[in-house]
Design a protein around this motif. Sequence first.
Motif, PDB file in Angstrom:
ATOM      1  N   HIS A  53     -45.428   7.621 -33.230  1.00 53.06           N
ATOM      2  CA  HIS A  53     -44.615   8.263 -32.190  1.00 53.06           C
ATOM      3  C   HIS A  53     -45.445   9.181 -31.304  1.00 53.06           C
ATOM      4  CE1 HIS A  53     -41.116   6.649 -34.184  1.00 53.06           C
ATOM      5  NE2 HIS A  53     -41.531   7.169 -35.317  1.00 53.06           N
ATOM      6  N   GLY A  54     -46.746   9.088 -31.440  1.00 57.85           N
ATOM      7  CA  GLY A  54     -47.641   9.901 -30.629  1.00 57.85           C
ATOM      8  C   GLY A  54     -47.824  11.320 -31.146  1.00 57.85           C
ATOM      9  N   ALA A  55     -47.305  11.603 -32.330  1.00 58.39           N
ATOM     10  CA  ALA A  55     -47.409  12.948 -32.901  1.00 58.39           C
ATOM     11  C   ALA A  55     -48.742  13.113 -33.624  1.00 58.39           C
ATOM     12  CB  ALA A  55     -46.263  13.207 -33.872  1.00 58.39           C
ATOM     13  N   THR A  56     -49.293  14.307 -33.533  1.00 59.14           N
ATOM     14  CA  THR A  56     -50.553  14.628 -34.197  1.00 59.14           C
ATOM     15  C   THR A  56     -50.294  15.421 -35.475  1.00 59.14           C
ATOM     16  OG1 THR A  56     -50.786  16.733 -33.032  1.00 59.14           O
ATOM     17  CG2 THR A  56     -51.715  14.771 -31.947  1.00 59.14           C
ATOM     18  N   ALA A  57     -51.330  15.573 -36.276  1.00 55.85           N
ATOM     19  CA  ALA A  57     -51.242  16.400 -37.487  1.00 55.85           C
ATOM     20  C   ALA A  57     -50.867  17.834 -37.116  1.00 55.85           C
ATOM     21  CB  ALA A  57     -52.567  16.361 -38.245  1.00 55.85           C
ATOM     22  N   LEU A  58     -51.387  18.317 -35.999  1.00 54.89           N
ATOM     23  CA  LEU A  58     -51.070  19.676 -35.556  1.00 54.89           C
ATOM     24  C   LEU A  58     -49.579  19.826 -35.263  1.00 54.89           C
ATOM     25  CD1 LEU A  58     -52.153  22.489 -34.837  1.00 54.89           C
ATOM     26  CD2 LEU A  58     -52.576  21.634 -32.516  1.00 54.89           C
ATOM     27  N   MET A  59     -48.991  18.819 -34.686  1.00 54.18           N
ATOM     28  CA  MET A  59     -47.548  18.866 -34.404  1.00 54.18           C
ATOM     29  C   MET A  59     -46.750  18.929 -35.701  1.00 54.18           C
ATOM     30  SD  MET A  59     -47.405  16.100 -31.312  1.00 54.18           S
ATOM     31  CE  MET A  59     -48.346  16.358 -29.817  1.00 54.18           C
ATOM     32  N   TRP A  60     -47.119  18.089 -36.668  1.00 51.53           N
ATOM     33  CA  TRP A  60     -46.391  18.070 -37.934  1.00 51.53           C
ATOM     34  C   TRP A  60     -46.554  19.389 -38.687  1.00 51.53           C
ATOM     35  CZ3 TRP A  60     -42.547  15.160 -38.974  1.00 51.53           C
ATOM     36  CH2 TRP A  60     -42.450  13.893 -38.399  1.00 51.53           C
ATOM     37  N   GLY A  61     -47.769  19.902 -38.732  1.00 47.61           N
ATOM     38  CA  GLY A  61     -47.990  21.179 -39.399  1.00 47.61           C
ATOM     39  C   GLY A  61     -47.231  22.303 -38.730  1.00 47.61           C
ATOM     40  N   SER A  62     -47.162  22.266 -37.405  1.00 53.13           N
ATOM     41  CA  SER A  62     -46.459  23.295 -36.636  1.00 53.13           C
ATOM     42  C   SER A  62     -44.955  23.230 -36.869  1.00 53.13           C
ATOM     43  CB  SER A  62     -46.762  23.136 -35.145  1.00 53.13           C
ATOM     44  OG  SER A  62     -48.137  23.301 -34.902  1.00 53.13           O
ATOM     45  N   LEU A  63     -44.403  22.027 -36.849  1.00 55.78           N
ATOM     46  CA  LEU A  63     -42.970  21.837 -37.051  1.00 55.78           C
ATOM     47  C   LEU A  63     -42.519  22.395 -38.393  1.00 55.78           C
ATOM     48  CD1 LEU A  63     -40.240  20.427 -36.173  1.00 55.78           C
ATOM     49  CD2 LEU A  63     -41.031  18.498 -37.551  1.00 55.78           C
ATOM     50  N   ARG A  64     -43.326  22.149 -39.406  1.00 61.62           N
ATOM     51  CA  ARG A  64     -42.939  22.527 -40.764  1.00 61.62           C
ATOM     52  C   ARG A  64     -43.423  23.914 -41.172  1.00 61.62           C
ATOM     53  NH1 ARG A  64     -43.244  16.511 -43.476  1.00 61.62           N
ATOM     54  NH2 ARG A  64     -41.488  15.728 -42.257  1.00 61.62           N
ATOM     55  N   GLY A  65     -44.128  24.589 -40.267  1.00 59.56           N
ATOM     56  CA  GLY A  65     -44.543  25.958 -40.537  1.00 59.56           C
ATOM     57  C   GLY A  65     -45.654  26.105 -41.552  1.00 59.56           C
ATOM     58  N   LEU A  91     -46.639  23.243 -29.705  1.00 63.04           N
ATOM     59  CA  LEU A  91     -45.873  24.473 -29.516  1.00 63.04           C
ATOM     60  C   LEU A  91     -44.373  24.171 -29.459  1.00 63.04           C
ATOM     61  CD1 LEU A  91     -46.114  27.511 -29.210  1.00 63.04           C
ATOM     62  CD2 LEU A  91     -46.377  27.185 -26.738  1.00 63.04           C
ATOM     63  N   HIS A  92     -44.010  23.092 -28.793  1.00 65.39           N
ATOM     64  CA  HIS A  92     -42.608  22.663 -28.785  1.00 65.39           C
ATOM     65  C   HIS A  92     -42.146  22.359 -30.210  1.00 65.39           C
ATOM     66  CE1 HIS A  92     -43.518  21.337 -24.501  1.00 65.39           C
ATOM     67  NE2 HIS A  92     -42.503  22.166 -24.354  1.00 65.39           N
ATOM     68  N   TRP A  93     -42.991  21.662 -30.962  1.00 66.32           N
ATOM     69  CA  TRP A  93     -42.644  21.300 -32.335  1.00 66.32           C
ATOM     70  C   TRP A  93     -42.424  22.550 -33.179  1.00 66.32           C
ATOM     71  CZ3 TRP A  93     -43.444  16.356 -35.208  1.00 66.32           C
ATOM     72  CH2 TRP A  93     -43.429  15.249 -34.345  1.00 66.32           C
ATOM     73  N   ALA A  94     -43.280  23.553 -33.019  1.00 66.96           N
ATOM     74  CA  ALA A  94     -43.119  24.803 -33.769  1.00 66.96           C
ATOM     75  C   ALA A  94     -41.787  25.460 -33.411  1.00 66.96           C
ATOM     76  CB  ALA A  94     -44.282  25.754 -33.476  1.00 66.96           C
ATOM     77  N   ALA A  95     -41.456  25.450 -32.121  1.00 66.16           N
ATOM     78  CA  ALA A  95     -40.194  26.046 -31.680  1.00 66.16           C
ATOM     79  C   ALA A  95     -39.000  25.268 -32.229  1.00 66.16           C
ATOM     80  CB  ALA A  95     -40.145  26.084 -30.153  1.00 66.16           C
ATOM     81  N   MET A  96     -39.081  23.939 -32.218  1.00 63.66           N
ATOM     82  CA  MET A  96     -37.987  23.125 -32.754  1.00 63.66           C
ATOM     83  C   MET A  96     -37.757  23.407 -34.228  1.00 63.66           C
ATOM     84  SD  MET A  96     -38.297  19.373 -30.914  1.00 63.66           S
ATOM     85  CE  MET A  96     -39.999  19.085 -31.367  1.00 63.66           C
ATOM     86  N   GLY A  97     -38.847  23.694 -34.959  1.00 63.01           N
ATOM     87  CA  GLY A  97     -38.732  23.992 -36.381  1.00 63.01           C
ATOM     88  C   GLY A  97     -38.440  25.451 -36.671  1.00 63.01           C
ATOM     89  N   THR A 100     -42.189  30.613 -36.199  1.00 58.73           N
ATOM     90  CA  THR A 100     -42.887  31.564 -35.335  1.00 58.73           C
ATOM     91  C   THR A 100     -44.342  31.757 -35.734  1.00 58.73           C
ATOM     92  OG1 THR A 100     -42.060  33.414 -36.655  1.00 58.73           O
ATOM     93  CG2 THR A 100     -40.777  32.796 -34.705  1.00 58.73           C
ATOM     94  N   ASP A 101     -44.664  31.666 -37.026  1.00 63.35           N
ATOM     95  CA  ASP A 101     -46.064  31.807 -37.448  1.00 63.35           C
ATOM     96  C   ASP A 101     -46.930  30.723 -36.822  1.00 63.35           C
ATOM     97  OD1 ASP A 101     -45.487  34.004 -38.971  1.00 63.35           O
ATOM     98  OD2 ASP A 101     -45.702  33.006 -40.907  1.00 63.35           O
ATOM     99  N   SER A 102     -46.435  29.497 -36.867  1.00 65.44           N
ATOM    100  CA  SER A 102     -47.180  28.386 -36.252  1.00 65.44           C
ATOM    101  C   SER A 102     -47.304  28.609 -34.754  1.00 65.44           C
ATOM    102  CB  SER A 102     -46.470  27.051 -36.501  1.00 65.44           C
ATOM    103  OG  SER A 102     -46.409  26.754 -37.864  1.00 65.44           O
ATOM    104  N   GLY A 103     -46.222  29.007 -34.131  1.00 61.68           N
ATOM    105  CA  GLY A 103     -46.232  29.262 -32.694  1.00 61.68           C
ATOM    106  C   GLY A 103     -47.233  30.327 -32.310  1.00 61.68           C
ATOM    107  N   GLU A 104     -47.309  31.391 -33.099  1.00 60.54           N
ATOM    108  CA  GLU A 104     -48.265  32.464 -32.815  1.00 60.54           C
ATOM    109  C   GLU A 104     -49.703  31.959 -32.907  1.00 60.54           C
ATOM    110  OE1 GLU A 104     -47.300  35.661 -35.470  1.00 60.54           O
ATOM    111  OE2 GLU A 104     -45.408  36.091 -34.434  1.00 60.54           O
ATOM    112  N   LEU A 105     -50.002  31.179 -33.940  1.00 56.66           N
ATOM    113  CA  LEU A 105     -51.349  30.613 -34.073  1.00 56.66           C
ATOM    114  C   LEU A 105     -51.693  29.729 -32.881  1.00 56.66           C
ATOM    115  CD1 LEU A 105     -51.574  29.586 -37.847  1.00 56.66           C
ATOM    116  CD2 LEU A 105     -52.854  31.386 -36.695  1.00 56.66           C
ATOM    117  N   LEU A 106     -50.739  28.925 -32.465  1.00 60.14           N
ATOM    118  CA  LEU A 106     -50.970  28.033 -31.323  1.00 60.14           C
ATOM    119  C   LEU A 106     -51.214  28.828 -30.041  1.00 60.14           C
ATOM    120  CD1 LEU A 106     -48.233  25.425 -32.199  1.00 60.14           C
ATOM    121  CD2 LEU A 106     -50.703  24.988 -32.148  1.00 60.14           C
TER     122      LEU A 106
END
Length: 124
Positions: A53-65, A91-97, A100-106
């Motif tokens: 689906h075009g998702a990266t490891a970073l997206m998955w890690g961000s979504l799940r915190g 960053l969108h993935w972190a917000a959807m999940g 905030t910790d993932s979002g801050e790192l990003l």
Amino acid sequence: MKYFSCAALVFLSSAVLTAQNSEQLITAAKKGNAQAVSDSLKAGADVNARDEHGATALMWGSLRGYREVVAVLISSKADTSLHDDRGQTALHWAAMGGKTDSGELLLEAGARVGSDVQSPPAVL
């Protein structure tokens, strides 16, 4: 001729191993296993590899915190500006999940918010 065949075989074997390592990287990120993420990268996985689906490891890690996973990927130069097939960044993935910790790192790593984020290419 034999040399060419051997060189081609080595190249193809390397490509297969890289694809397998990249698949393992995404699976490890989905599960929150930072050590497996690190091991996959050391084994040659593409830090910006994408799933179906075009998702990266970073997206998955961000979504799940998974803070440690996100940190390992960012330190390995994961591209925070990549978009999935729906135009969403990590960053969108972190917000959807709601992570905030993932979002801050990003954000600390330079992820951008707003209109300066490039849109994915149009599908014709």
